[in-house]
Motif scaffolding. Structure first.
Motif, PDB file in Angstrom:
ATOM      1  N   SER A 254       0.800  -1.227   0.000  1.00  0.00           N
ATOM      2  CA  SER A 254       0.000   0.000   0.000  1.00  0.00           C
ATOM      3  C   SER A 254       0.834   1.278   0.000  1.00  0.00           C
ATOM      4  O   SER A 254       0.414   2.289  -0.543  1.00  0.00           O
ATOM      5  CB  SER A 254      -0.954   0.017   1.194  1.00  0.00           C
ATOM      6  N   LYS A 255       2.021   1.237   0.587  1.00  0.00           N
ATOM      7  CA  LYS A 255       2.802   2.466   0.718  1.00  0.00           C
ATOM      8  C   LYS A 255       4.114   2.471  -0.065  1.00  0.00           C
ATOM      9  O   LYS A 255       4.586   3.515  -0.474  1.00  0.00           O
ATOM     10  CB  LYS A 255       3.119   2.700   2.198  1.00  0.00           C
ATOM     11  N   LEU A 256       4.731   1.302  -0.263  1.00  0.00           N
ATOM     12  CA  LEU A 256       6.057   1.277  -0.865  1.00  0.00           C
ATOM     13  C   LEU A 256       6.061   0.888  -2.337  1.00  0.00           C
ATOM     14  O   LEU A 256       6.924   1.325  -3.084  1.00  0.00           O
ATOM     15  CB  LEU A 256       6.964   0.320  -0.089  1.00  0.00           C
ATOM     16  N   LEU A 257       5.133   0.058  -2.762  1.00  0.00           N
ATOM     17  CA  LEU A 257       5.107  -0.421  -4.140  1.00  0.00           C
ATOM     18  C   LEU A 257       3.816  -0.011  -4.831  1.00  0.00           C
ATOM     19  O   LEU A 257       2.766   0.026  -4.215  1.00  0.00           O
ATOM     20  CB  LEU A 257       5.160  -1.950  -4.181  1.00  0.00           C
ATOM     21  N   ASP A 258       3.931   0.250  -6.118  1.00  0.00           N
ATOM     22  CA  ASP A 258       2.745   0.406  -6.955  1.00  0.00           C
ATOM     23  C   ASP A 258       2.575  -0.937  -7.660  1.00  0.00           C
ATOM     24  O   ASP A 258       3.293  -1.248  -8.614  1.00  0.00           O
ATOM     25  CB  ASP A 258       2.954   1.537  -7.959  1.00  0.00           C
ATOM     26  N   VAL A 259       1.643  -1.759  -7.163  1.00  0.00           N
ATOM     27  CA  VAL A 259       1.476  -3.114  -7.663  1.00  0.00           C
ATOM     28  C   VAL A 259       1.168  -3.106  -9.160  1.00  0.00           C
ATOM     29  O   VAL A 259       1.693  -3.929  -9.917  1.00  0.00           O
ATOM     30  CB  VAL A 259       0.389  -3.861  -6.861  1.00  0.00           C
ATOM     31  N   SER A 260       0.370  -2.169  -9.627  1.00  0.00           N
ATOM     32  CA  SER A 260       0.060  -2.079 -11.055  1.00  0.00           C
ATOM     33  C   SER A 260       1.324  -1.840 -11.871  1.00  0.00           C
ATOM     34  O   SER A 260       1.509  -2.436 -12.936  1.00  0.00           O
ATOM     35  CB  SER A 260      -0.930  -0.953 -11.318  1.00  0.00           C
ATOM     36  N   ALA A 261       2.195  -0.985 -11.391  1.00  0.00           N
ATOM     37  CA  ALA A 261       3.447  -0.703 -12.110  1.00  0.00           C
ATOM     38  C   ALA A 261       4.339  -1.934 -12.153  1.00  0.00           C
ATOM     39  O   ALA A 261       4.995  -2.194 -13.165  1.00  0.00           O
ATOM     40  CB  ALA A 261       4.183   0.454 -11.440  1.00  0.00           C
ATOM     41  N   VAL A 262       4.358  -2.700 -11.083  1.00  0.00           N
ATOM     42  CA  VAL A 262       5.162  -3.924 -11.062  1.00  0.00           C
ATOM     43  C   VAL A 262       4.659  -4.892 -12.122  1.00  0.00           C
ATOM     44  O   VAL A 262       5.443  -5.453 -12.898  1.00  0.00           O
ATOM     45  CB  VAL A 262       5.144  -4.587  -9.668  1.00  0.00           C
ATOM     46  N   PHE A 263       3.342  -5.076 -12.208  1.00  0.00           N
ATOM     47  CA  PHE A 263       2.789  -6.002 -13.198  1.00  0.00           C
ATOM     48  C   PHE A 263       2.969  -5.492 -14.622  1.00  0.00           C
ATOM     49  O   PHE A 263       3.119  -6.287 -15.547  1.00  0.00           O
ATOM     50  CB  PHE A 263       1.321  -6.313 -12.901  1.00  0.00           C
ATOM     51  N   ARG A 264       2.969  -4.187 -14.822  1.00  0.00           N
ATOM     52  CA  ARG A 264       3.208  -3.640 -16.161  1.00  0.00           C
ATOM     53  C   ARG A 264       4.633  -3.924 -16.631  1.00  0.00           C
ATOM     54  O   ARG A 264       4.885  -3.996 -17.830  1.00  0.00           O
ATOM     55  CB  ARG A 264       2.939  -2.132 -16.185  1.00  0.00           C
ATOM     56  N   ARG A 265       5.566  -4.101 -15.724  1.00  0.00           N
ATOM     57  CA  ARG A 265       6.964  -4.351 -16.077  1.00  0.00           C
ATOM     58  C   ARG A 265       7.238  -5.813 -16.424  1.00  0.00           C
ATOM     59  O   ARG A 265       8.301  -6.133 -16.936  1.00  0.00           O
ATOM     60  CB  ARG A 265       7.872  -3.938 -14.926  1.00  0.00           C
ATOM     61  N   ILE A 266       6.281  -6.694 -16.176  1.00  0.00           N
ATOM     62  CA  ILE A 266       6.482  -8.118 -16.447  1.00  0.00           C
ATOM     63  C   ILE A 266       6.389  -8.360 -17.952  1.00  0.00           C
ATOM     64  O   ILE A 266       5.449  -7.931 -18.606  1.00  0.00           O
ATOM     65  CB  ILE A 266       5.435  -8.969 -15.705  1.00  0.00           C
ATOM     66  N   ASP A 267       7.384  -9.063 -18.484  1.00  0.00           N
ATOM     67  CA  ASP A 267       7.401  -9.433 -19.902  1.00  0.00           C
ATOM     68  C   ASP A 267       6.474 -10.635 -20.100  1.00  0.00           C
ATOM     69  O   ASP A 267       6.729 -11.709 -19.542  1.00  0.00           O
ATOM     70  CB  ASP A 267       8.829  -9.783 -20.318  1.00  0.00           C
ATOM     71  N   PRO A 268       5.396 -10.476 -20.878  1.00  0.00           N
ATOM     72  CA  PRO A 268       4.425 -11.566 -21.034  1.00  0.00           C
ATOM     73  C   PRO A 268       5.032 -12.860 -21.580  1.00  0.00           C
ATOM     74  O   PRO A 268       4.695 -13.948 -21.114  1.00  0.00           O
ATOM     75  CB  PRO A 268       3.388 -11.008 -22.004  1.00  0.00           C
TER      76      PRO A 268
ATOM     77  N   ARG B 206       8.130 -13.940 -21.311  1.00  0.00           N
ATOM     78  CA  ARG B 206       8.984 -14.532 -20.268  1.00  0.00           C
ATOM     79  C   ARG B 206       8.119 -15.207 -19.202  1.00  0.00           C
ATOM     80  O   ARG B 206       8.407 -16.316 -18.767  1.00  0.00           O
ATOM     81  CB  ARG B 206       9.861 -13.448 -19.636  1.00  0.00           C
ATOM     82  N   LEU B 207       7.052 -14.546 -18.801  1.00  0.00           N
ATOM     83  CA  LEU B 207       6.147 -15.115 -17.806  1.00  0.00           C
ATOM     84  C   LEU B 207       5.523 -16.400 -18.325  1.00  0.00           C
ATOM     85  O   LEU B 207       5.455 -17.396 -17.606  1.00  0.00           O
ATOM     86  CB  LEU B 207       5.063 -14.106 -17.422  1.00  0.00           C
ATOM     87  N   SER B 208       5.080 -16.391 -19.584  1.00  0.00           N
ATOM     88  CA  SER B 208       4.451 -17.599 -20.125  1.00  0.00           C
ATOM     89  C   SER B 208       5.446 -18.750 -20.205  1.00  0.00           C
ATOM     90  O   SER B 208       5.079 -19.902 -19.957  1.00  0.00           O
ATOM     91  CB  SER B 208       3.824 -17.324 -21.487  1.00  0.00           C
ATOM     92  N   SER B 209       6.702 -18.462 -20.529  1.00  0.00           N
ATOM     93  CA  SER B 209       7.693 -19.546 -20.578  1.00  0.00           C
ATOM     94  C   SER B 209       7.972 -20.107 -19.184  1.00  0.00           C
ATOM     95  O   SER B 209       8.261 -21.293 -19.041  1.00  0.00           O
ATOM     96  CB  SER B 209       8.987 -19.079 -21.243  1.00  0.00           C
ATOM     97  N   LEU B 210       7.876 -19.266 -18.169  1.00  0.00           N
ATOM     98  CA  LEU B 210       8.074 -19.743 -16.796  1.00  0.00           C
ATOM     99  C   LEU B 210       6.882 -20.559 -16.295  1.00  0.00           C
ATOM    100  O   LEU B 210       7.041 -21.508 -15.532  1.00  0.00           O
ATOM    101  CB  LEU B 210       8.326 -18.561 -15.857  1.00  0.00           C
ATOM    102  N   LEU B 211       5.672 -20.177 -16.730  1.00  0.00           N
ATOM    103  CA  LEU B 211       4.468 -20.855 -16.261  1.00  0.00           C
ATOM    104  C   LEU B 211       4.122 -22.109 -17.054  1.00  0.00           C
ATOM    105  O   LEU B 211       3.399 -22.972 -16.553  1.00  0.00           O
ATOM    106  CB  LEU B 211       3.274 -19.891 -16.309  1.00  0.00           C
ATOM    107  N   ALA B 212       4.608 -22.217 -18.285  1.00  0.00           N
ATOM    108  CA  ALA B 212       4.231 -23.321 -19.170  1.00  0.00           C
ATOM    109  C   ALA B 212       4.431 -24.710 -18.546  1.00  0.00           C
ATOM    110  O   ALA B 212       3.531 -25.548 -18.644  1.00  0.00           O
ATOM    111  CB  ALA B 212       4.956 -23.217 -20.499  1.00  0.00           C
ATOM    112  N   PRO B 213       5.567 -25.009 -17.925  1.00  0.00           N
ATOM    113  CA  PRO B 213       5.716 -26.355 -17.353  1.00  0.00           C
ATOM    114  C   PRO B 213       4.649 -26.681 -16.299  1.00  0.00           C
ATOM    115  O   PRO B 213       4.137 -27.797 -16.263  1.00  0.00           O
ATOM    116  CB  PRO B 213       7.111 -26.329 -16.719  1.00  0.00           C
ATOM    117  N   GLY B 214       4.301 -25.709 -15.501  1.00  0.00           N
ATOM    118  CA  GLY B 214       3.263 -25.935 -14.495  1.00  0.00           C
ATOM    119  C   GLY B 214       1.897 -26.128 -15.116  1.00  0.00           C
ATOM    120  O   GLY B 214       1.108 -26.964 -14.675  1.00  0.00           O
TER     121      GLY B 214
END
Length: 87
Positions: A27-41, A43-51
């Protein structure tokens, strides 16, 4: 604190402390929306694919009729990824 000391206080308050620090950080230190905007889709999909593959195989093995496992698993994986099933 006497005889017991800090050993009992920290573990007893661990859940409360974790809740407070999580609330503070999100709530005070991070902007959660900004963090998610920085995620490379991609890269994320390659990390999640095995699961996703593992989960698809487990789900299909539990609900597919006997003898259709292979094709159903392939279709399930493709559907979870938003792709057309391989023919």
């Amino acid at each position: 604190l006497g005889f017991i000391g800090w050993q009992g206080i920290v573990p007893a308050k661990a859940s409360e402390m974790a809740t407070r620090i999580t609330d503070l950080v999100t709530s005070k230190l991070l902007d959660v929306s900004a963090v998610f905007r920085r995620i490379d889709p991609s890269r994320l999909s390659s990390l999640l694919a095995p699961g996703v593959d593992r989960i698809a195989e487990e789900v299909v093995s539990q609900i597919a009729p006997a003898g259709t496992g292979g094709a159903a698993v392939a279709a399930g994986k493709a559907a979870l990824r938003g792709l057309e099933p391989a023919q």
